[in-house]
Design an enzyme around this catalytic site. Structure first.
Site, PDB file in Angstrom:
ATOM      1  N   TRP A 361       0.914  -0.644   0.035  1.00 25.57           N
ATOM      2  CA  TRP A 361       0.514  -0.093   0.122  1.00 25.57           C
ATOM      3  C   TRP A 361       0.944   1.156   0.162  1.00 25.57           C
ATOM      4  O   TRP A 361       0.787   2.345  -0.508  1.00 25.57           O
ATOM      5  CB  TRP A 361      -1.033  -0.089   1.037  1.00 25.57           C
ATOM      6  CG  TRP A 361      -0.147   0.137   2.862  1.00 25.57           C
ATOM      7  CD1 TRP A 361       0.373  -0.357   3.126  1.00 25.57           C
ATOM      8  CD2 TRP A 361      -0.700   1.822   3.766  1.00 25.57           C
ATOM      9  NE1 TRP A 361       0.597   0.183   4.309  1.00 25.57           N
ATOM     10  CE2 TRP A 361      -0.191   1.192   5.079  1.00 25.57           C
ATOM     11  CE3 TRP A 361      -1.592   2.712   3.652  1.00 25.57           C
ATOM     12  CZ2 TRP A 361      -0.075   2.263   5.723  1.00 25.57           C
ATOM     13  CZ3 TRP A 361      -1.440   2.934   4.284  1.00 25.57           C
ATOM     14  CH2 TRP A 361      -0.630   3.401   5.734  1.00 25.57           C
ATOM     15  N   GLU A 492       1.025  -1.221  13.211  1.00 24.71           N
ATOM     16  CA  GLU A 492       0.937  -2.656  13.130  1.00 24.71           C
ATOM     17  C   GLU A 492       1.587  -3.685  14.541  1.00 24.71           C
ATOM     18  O   GLU A 492       0.945  -4.805  14.689  1.00 24.71           O
ATOM     19  CB  GLU A 492       1.829  -3.516  11.668  1.00 24.71           C
ATOM     20  CG  GLU A 492       1.492  -3.260  10.809  1.00 24.71           C
ATOM     21  CD  GLU A 492       1.861  -3.500   9.662  1.00 24.71           C
ATOM     22  OE1 GLU A 492       3.531  -3.294  10.093  1.00 24.71           O
ATOM     23  OE2 GLU A 492       2.006  -3.965   8.630  1.00 24.71           O
TER      24      GLU A 492
END
Lengths: 777, 777
Positions: A361, A492
Site C-alpha cells: 500500500w 501494526e
C-alpha cells in the site's frame, strides 16, 4: 547510525574502502532504470562481504511459503524479487593472480555514485601479493535511454610492472537468492551462445517460466585505440565468458568496455531472445560508451529539471540535507519510470531482494503523490492502471476469504495481483490497504483533473472495494451501529482489533466517494454507466441504499471526555504512557520487547488515527487535529520508516516546526546513515517518497483543492533556503523559500493561478512572483 | 467417519486387511507402557502406507522452528517426539521372495488389539507371487512389568511347500520423523554390536545428545523345540541384524521369539548402555515370552481392577460404547504410568509424532482427574511435580517476555519446561494455561487431602503464577478496574482479545487460592513458610495487598440485559448466530472458512466461559450455568476434541441428558471411528480423558467436596447399565447404575462415607449399598 559516506550535494562518496560496510555501500550505490537494476557490486568480484544483485523488473519467483501453522486462506507462495544473471562481472588476473580487493592491499579507494548524471564510478590502486601494483578505474550505468542495458568502462593501468593481464568478462546465471525460504535455486539454463567478444545466456525461472536473456559485447582499448584481441569463449553450466590475455605495459591503460543487456520474455518473443539481445547490443555498441553516457546525463538532467529540490546553506547539515533529499529523488526515479503499467514500486526497488513482492500500500499512500508532482501524468496513471488490471485477482482473493462475488480485497503484498503475504493478522486483517487504493484514485483525479479516469477504470475499482467494505462490516445489535471486527490498522503494533478508527473511516469514506463517483460517471457518460452496471451486476438502488445506511451508522470509537477518536475499541483500557517514559535501552521496542508486550502497550508503530487525519485533513479543524496529534504522537515510536513523514507533514500544518523538522530528519538520511541497521538488505525505496512528502507537502504546504494548487511554504530555520519543483497540470513551477520570502518561478509558457497562503496569486508564463514572508511572532 | 473395526467389549479387531486405512489401524493398535511405545506396524515390513513409530519416553529433538515472520520471544526450537530405532523388524524371505503384504495376496487377515491383556496379535495367510502360501502369526507387547522392553512371537507355517525361509530380525536406527520441519535426520550412530542371535545399536540424538541403545535377542523354535540356528550378523550404517536361513516343511510352524529393549541415557550411564541392554535382555529372555506375557496379563488385570468401566446392554451400540470407553482407558494407561515425574502425557502419547512436545494444559485440565480417580495418589502427584521441577524454566520464560523476576508463565507446549510453541497468539497470549496449573494443585489437594503438598511444593508454584497474573493485568483508568489485554482463551477461534472472562476468572481465582494457601502453609508449617518467603523474596504484606486489590477490582465483561458473562469485551458486537444456522457444507469451519472469518464470527471452538463454569461450578447457581449453557453451547462448533466432554459434564449436571449423551458420543469413539480424519497421525490421547470425564463426572456425577466423595449417577437411557470404579483416599468402590437403581460396592476393608444424591451414605468395608432411583417425571 553510520556516517562514513561523504556529504556532497550531488554525489554519494565513499573515500577509502569500508570493507565491513560493503553491503551497505552496495545498496546505497545501486543503479536502476525502471526496467533493471544492479547493486553497487564490484566488476572484478569480491570474496568478502557482498550481496550480488541484478534485478529485472517484473520477473519474480513464487517461493514456497514458510509458515509455522497454516491458516485457511493463506497464499501458497511468496513472490520473490529474483537475483538474475550477473552481467557486470569481469575477472581480472595479473600474471595468474586474481584481483580481489579482499585479498590485496587497497589504496586511494574511492567509490562515487553520481546522482546528477546517473553513473557509478570507482577508482583504486591495488597492490597484489606479488607486489605488482595497478590502478583500476571502473565506471558504469544502467541506461535510462536504452533501458534494458547497462554499460561498463573498466580500465587497468600497471603501475610498477609490464606483464600479462587476463580479463574474463562473463555472464553468470548460476545465481541464487539469499532470501530463499528453502535454499532453492530459481533459475534453469535454456541456452547459451558465445562469439568473438560476445556471449549470451538465456535463463528461465522455475515455475513462473520467465525467460531472461543476458548478453554482453566487449571492446578493448589500449593507448586510446580499439584493439583486436584473442577471445577464448568459455561455456560452463549457466555461465558464458570471453577470456582474453593482453600484454600490458607499466603506465599503459587498458580499457574494457562491456555492454550488457537483459531482455525478458515479458517484452519479447521468448523463442527469439538471443538474436534480439544480439541486435540490441549491436545497436548500443554502435552508439558506444561515451555517447550512451552522454545520453544518460541528458536524460537525468531532464529528470532533475522537474524533480530537483535544493537546500541552501553552506554548513555541513544543509549539504547533508540536500544530499539526502536528492538521494531519495534519485532512487525513486531509478525504481519506477511509469513506462509499463505491469510494474510497480517494490519496497527495496532494485537494491535488494528482501521482502519480495513489488507492491504494497506504500505505492498508493506514499509514492503516488511524488510521481503526481514530479512526472508526467501518465506515470501516476500507470500506477493506478496496475491495480485496475489486477482487479480480477483482488476479487478472487476476497472470494477465497469468503466474500461474495464482486467484492475485491487487494493484496497486502503482490507481484501479479495475487496475495503473497501470510501472517493472518496482516494478510486477512490489514485491510485498510483496500482504502488506500480507493484514495489513490481520488488523489489522482483531484491532482490531474482527469475525471475520465473514473469513467474508464476508476469506478469499477471503487465499486468492488466498496462491496468489500459493505460485507466486511456487520451490524452490532449491542451498539446499534455498523462495526468492523478483527482488523489490523496501519499501526501494526495492534493486531486483530475491533473498529480501528482509521479503517472504519477510510471504509466509510470509500463508500461515500464511490457514491459520488457513481453520480459523476452517470453525468459524464450515462451509456458507459449503464454498461458498467450490466458488467458488474450493480443494482444501484439497492447497493447505494445499503451503502448510505452503513455510512450513516458506522461506529467510530470516541472518547467524550477527551474529545478524541480512539485508535480502536478499548484503547483507553491500556496503560497510557509516552515514548519519553521508555528507557532508551528498550528502544526500538520491536527489538527489545516480546510481541505480546508490544501489542498490549499503547505504543504506536506508525501513524494510524493520524494517518486518517493526514489523508482527510479537510474533514477536521485544526484544533481537532492538534488534539489528536498531542495525544497520539507522544505514544508513537516511529518504528516504521513510513511513520515520521506523515507526522512531519501534520506538524508543518499545525505550525509545529521543530517537530516537523525532527520528523523530517528521521527519514531524510535513513539509508545514507543506515539509521535502522538494515541498509545492507537494500534501500527503503517507498519511504523515500515519505521524505519528499515531508518537504513538499510539509515545508512546502503543497495541496490541490478544487483544481487549484495550494502552497504555504516555509523554510526550516536550520536552512537558508529551500527550493522545489512541482508539476501541476502541464505547468512546471519552482518554489523557493527563504527565511524572508517566497519566490515562485513559472517555467511554463502560460500563466498559472495558485493559492499561496490562502490567497490567490497569478504568475505569468515564464514569470517570477516574489512574496515577502511575515515575521513569525 | 470410518467403521471398519469390529465392535467387541475388550478387543479392537480388524477383520480383513484394510490397506488404505493401515496408518489409522497402526495408530489405534499402538502399544505402550509409559516408557516406550510402538505403533501397530508390521514386523515383516510393509511397502504400502505405513508410519513407522517407536517412541522412547522423554527422548526428544529440538527441531528448528519454522515461522513465517519471527516475533521477539519466540522459542528457537520445537521439541519433537522422536521416532527411535525400529526394534520390531523381522524381514522374511521365502526362497528369496520377500514377504510384503503390499506385494502378495492376503487371506484371513486379522489384527487384534487385546486391551484386557495388553497385546497385539496378527494372523494371516499370504500367497506369494511364486504361489507359495504361508500362515503367519505375530503376537507382541510392550511389557508394563519390564517397561523398557517388548517381546514378539512371530511364526511362519508353510502351507503348500517345503523350502528355505530366511528370517532377518533387525534393529534399524536409520529412521526419520515424517514430521520434521526441514527433512533432517535426528539420530547419529554411536556404536553397534552383534553376536549369536543378538544385536545392539546405540544411537545418539543430534543437539540433545540423548543416547538410546536398542538391543535384541532372538530364539527360534520348530516343532515346539528351541533349535540352534546359523546366525549371520549384519552390520550396516545405523543397522544391525541377524540373518538366519531355516529349512521349513509344509505344515511345520517356525517360531521366532524376538526380545528387544530400549535403554536410554535418561535412566542409565550412557557409557555402559550396550552391556546394560545385554543384561536387561538376558534377564527377560530368562523369563521367556510366555512368562512375560503372563505377567503382562496380570499387570493389566490389576489396572482394570481399579480402572474399568462397563456398559450394560446387548445391542451393538452398548458394545460399541463399552469398547470405546475401554479403548480410552487402555491408551491412557499405556501412555502414562506415573513412575517418573520427568514424563508427561503427550497429545499423541506413543502413537504418532505429530504436534511434538509432551505437555499441554490438557494434562492438568483433562487428564489429572482421570489419574486421580483411577491410580495411586503418587501418579497424580508426579504430574504436579513435573511442573514443580520446571518452575525455574517457567520463570525464565516469563522473563523472556518482559515479566519481572519471580513471575512464572508455564509453556503452552513443552518437553523440558521450555516453551516450544510459536504462534504469537498462542505462545504469548493463551496464558490461561497458567491458571490450569494452579487449578490442578487445588484439584489434587481437594481430591487427596494431601495438604502437605502445598507446603512442600504447591505454594511455591502458586506464588510464581500469581505474580505473573498480578503483572499481566493493568489498571484501566477508563474502567476503574483491572483488565487483562491481549489474550487468547480456551476458545482459540478468538485471538488477542481483551478480558477473556475465563482467563480473568481463573487469574482472580488463582490469586485468591494463593492467598488461602499462604494462610494454610503458615498454619501447617510456619518455619517452612518463613523459609519460603526468604527463598522467593515474598513480601507477604505488600504482595497480598496488591493481590486483594486485583481480586476486588478485576473486570469481568458482563451484559446486564442478558445477565450474562461475556466471553470477552465486545463479544456482543458480533453477529450472533447458532451452529444450526451454518450450512453443513461449511463445517468444520476450520476447514472451510478463512481464519479472519472464523475470528470475526461468534462461533466457539471449545468451552470457554463454560470451561470456567465447569471448573468453578460451586461459584454459580444452576440457573446461571443453565443461562450460559443456553447462550454459548448453541454457538459452539466443538472443533477441538477437548470440547464435547466439558459440555457433556455440564449437561449432565443440568439434567440435559440428551445433550450430555450427544456430547459424550462425539468423543467416545473419536479415534476408533476416525471421526476427524486424522487418526492416522496418532490418537488423541488427552481427549480420551475427556471421555472418561463425561462418563464419571458427567453420568456418574462424581465430585469431591470437603473431604467427601459425591456421586449423583444416572444411566443414559440408551444403556441398560453403567458401572465404573473409583479410587478415593485408599478406598476403591464400584458404582453401578441402571435405569432403576444405583449400587455401590466397597472393595476396601474399611467403611466409606459418601454423599449420594446429596445424602450422606455409609458403605461398610466390602459392603454393597443399593439405592432405588426415583422415576423421572
Amino acid at each position: 547510525m553510520k556516517q562514513y559516506l561523504q556529504h556532497d550535494p550531488w554525489c554519494i562518496i565513499e573515500n577509502g574502502f569500508h570493507r565491513d560496510y560493503n553491503e551497505i555501500t552496495e545498496s546505497v550505490m545501486s543503479l536502476g532504470n525502471g526496467r533493471m537494476g544492479q547493486r553497487g557490486n564490484f566488476e572484478e568480484g569480491f570474496s568478502g562481504k557482498t550481496l550480488l544483485g541484478n534485478y529485472v523488473a517484473g520477473v519474480y519467483y513464487p517461493d514456497k511459503t514458510r509458515v509455522g501453522w497454516w491458516k485457511n486462506g493463506y497464499p501458497n507462495y511468496f513472490a520473490k524479487v529474483l537475483n538474475a544473471a550477473n552481467w557486470i562481472g569481469i575477472d581480472v588476473e595479473i600474471e595468474y593472480e586474481k584481483l580481489d580487493l579482499n585479498l590485496c592491499e587497497v589504496h586511494d579507494f574511492r567509490r562515487v555514485l553520481n546522482m546528477q548524471e546517473g553513473y557509478l564510478e570507482r577508482n583504486f590502486v591495488a597492490t597484489l601479493k606479488s607486489g605488482r601494483q595497478l590502478q583500476v578505474s571502473a565506471k558504469r550505468f544502467c541506461s535510462i535511454v536504452d533501458d534494458e542495458s547497462g554499460a561498463i568502462r573498466f580500465s587497468i593501468t600497471p603501475l610498477n610492472f609490464d606483464g600479462k593481464v587476463t580479463l574474463t568478462p562473463y555472464i553468470n546465471g548460476d545465481v541464487s537468492n539469499r532470501d530463499s525460504n528453502y535454499d532453492e535455486k530459481f533459475w534453469d539454463e535454456v541456452r547459451k551462445e558465445t562469439g568473438y567478444g560476445e556471449a549470451y545466456i538465456e535463463m528461465r525461472t522455475r515455475k513462473t517460466a520467465f525467460h531472461v536473456c543476458t548478453g554482453m559485447m566487449v571492446e578493448i582499448m589500449q593507448d586510446g585505440q580499439r584493439i583486436d584481441f584473442q577471445s577464448q569463449p568459455i561455456r560452463q553450466e549457466k555461465y558464458v565468458a570471453n577470456r582474453m590475455t593482453l600484454d600490458c605495459k607499466q603506465g599503459q591503460e587498458t580499457v574494457v568496455y562491456k555492454y550488457a543487456a537483459n531482455l525478458s520474455s515479458m517484452n519479447y518473443d521468448p523463442d527469439r531472445l538471443v538474436p534480439l539481445t544480439r541486435d540490441y547490443l549491436k545497436r548500443i555498441v554502435g552508439k558506444g560508451f561515451d555517447r550512451m553516457l552522454y545520453e544518460q546525463k541528458q536524460a537525468w538532467a531532464d529528470k532533475w529539471k522537474t524533480n530537483d529540490i535544493t537546500i541552501g546553506g553552506d554548513d555541513e547539515s544543509a549539504i547533508a540535507a540536500a544530499q539526502g533529499i536528492r538521494f531519495n529523488i534519485f532512487h525513486l526515479n531509478q525504481t519506477y519510470t511509469g513506462e509499463d503499467e505491469r510494474l510497480n514500486i517494490g519496497p527495496k526497488g532494485f537494491t535488494g531482494e528482501k521482502y519480495g513482492g513489488s507492491t504494497y500500500w506504500d505505492t498508493e499512500a506514499y509514492c503516488l503523490p511524488f510521481y503526481l508532482s514530479t512526472a508526467d501524468q501518465k506515470v501516476a496513471r500507470n500506477l493506478l492502471l496496475y491495480r485496475y488490471k489486477q482487479l480480477d485477482k483482488a476479487i478472487e482473493n476476497a472470494q477465497k476469504l469468503g466474500f461474495r462475488a464482486g467484492a475485491a480485497l487487494y493484496p497486502m503484498v503482490t507481484m501479479n495481483g495475487e496475495e503473497c503475504h501470510n501472517e493472518w493478522e496482516i494478510t486477512f486483517e490489514e485491510i485498510h490497504r483496500n482504502g488506500a487504493i480507493a484514495y489513490a484514485i481520488y488523489d489522482y483525479v483531484r491532482y490531474t483533473g482527469d475525471e475520465q479516469y473514473l469513467v474508464d477504470y476508476g469506478l469499477e475499482v471503487l465499486i468492488a472495494i466498496s462491496r468489500f467494505w459493505s460485507q466486511r462490516v456487520n451490524w452490532s445489535e449491542a451498539k446499534q451501529q455498523y462495526v468492523m471486527l478483527g482488523v489490523t490498522g496501519p499501526n501494526e503494533y495492534e493486531n486483530n482489533v475491533n473498529n480501528n478508527w482509521y479503517t472504519n473511516y477510510i471504509a466509510a469514506w470509500t463508500l461515500r466517494y464511490t457514491m459520488e463517483s457513481v453520480e459523476k460517471v452517470k453525468a459524464l457518460n450515462p451509456e458507459r454507466f449503464t454498461a458498467l452496471c450490466d458488467k458488474l451486476h450493480f443494482r444501484e438502488e439497492k447497493e447505494v441504499s445499503k451503502t448510505k445506511q452503513i455510512v450513516e451508522k458506522m461506529h467510530f470509537p470516541y472518547d467524550e471526555q477527551r474529545e478524541l477518536f480512539l485508535q480502536q475499541d478499548g484503547f483507553l483500557d491500556k496503560e497510557l504512557l509516552t515514548v519519553d517514559q521508555l528507557p532508551s535501552g528498550q528502544r526500538p521496542i520491536n527489538q527489545h520487547w516480546s510481541w505480546d508486550r508490544i501489542l498490549r502497550s499503547c505504543f504506536i508503530k506508525q501513524a494510524d488515527v493520524l494517518q486518517g487525519m493526514y489523508f482527510f485533513e479537510d474533514d477536521f479543524d485544526a484544533e481537532t487535529v492538534q488534539r489528536h496529534f498531542d495525544f497520539y504522537e507522544p505514544m508513537t515510536v516511529h518504528e516504521s520508516s513510513l511513520s515520521p513523514c506523515v507526522h512531519s507533514v501534520l506538524a508543518s500544518k499545525l505550525g509545529l516546526r521543530d517537530k516537523a523538522y525532527e520528523m523530517y530528519l528521521r527519514t531524510a538520511r535513513l539509508d545514507l546513515d543506515d539509521y535502522n541497521n538494515d541498509t545492507e538488505d537494500g534501500l527503503h525505496i517507498t519511504s523515500m517518497a515519505g521524505t519528499w512528502l515531508s518537504v513538499v507537502k510539509g515545508f512546502g504546504g503543497l495541496r490541490v483543492k478544487e483544481d487549484s494548487l495550494l502552497l504555504a511554504p516555509y523554510c526550516p530555520e536550520q536552512w537558508q533556503s529551500l527550493s522545489f519543483k512541482v508539476r501541476f497540470r502541464n505547468a512546471l513551477i519552482q518554489v523557493t523559500v527563504t527565511q524572508t520570502e517566497v519566490s515562485i518561478q513559472n517555467f511554463s509558457q502560460q500563466s498559472i493561478r495558485i493559492v499561496l497562503f490562502e490567497e490567490s496569486v497569478t504568475i505569468e508564463g515564464s514569470g517570477l512572483k516574489v512574496v515577502e514572508l511575515e515575521k513569525e511572532a
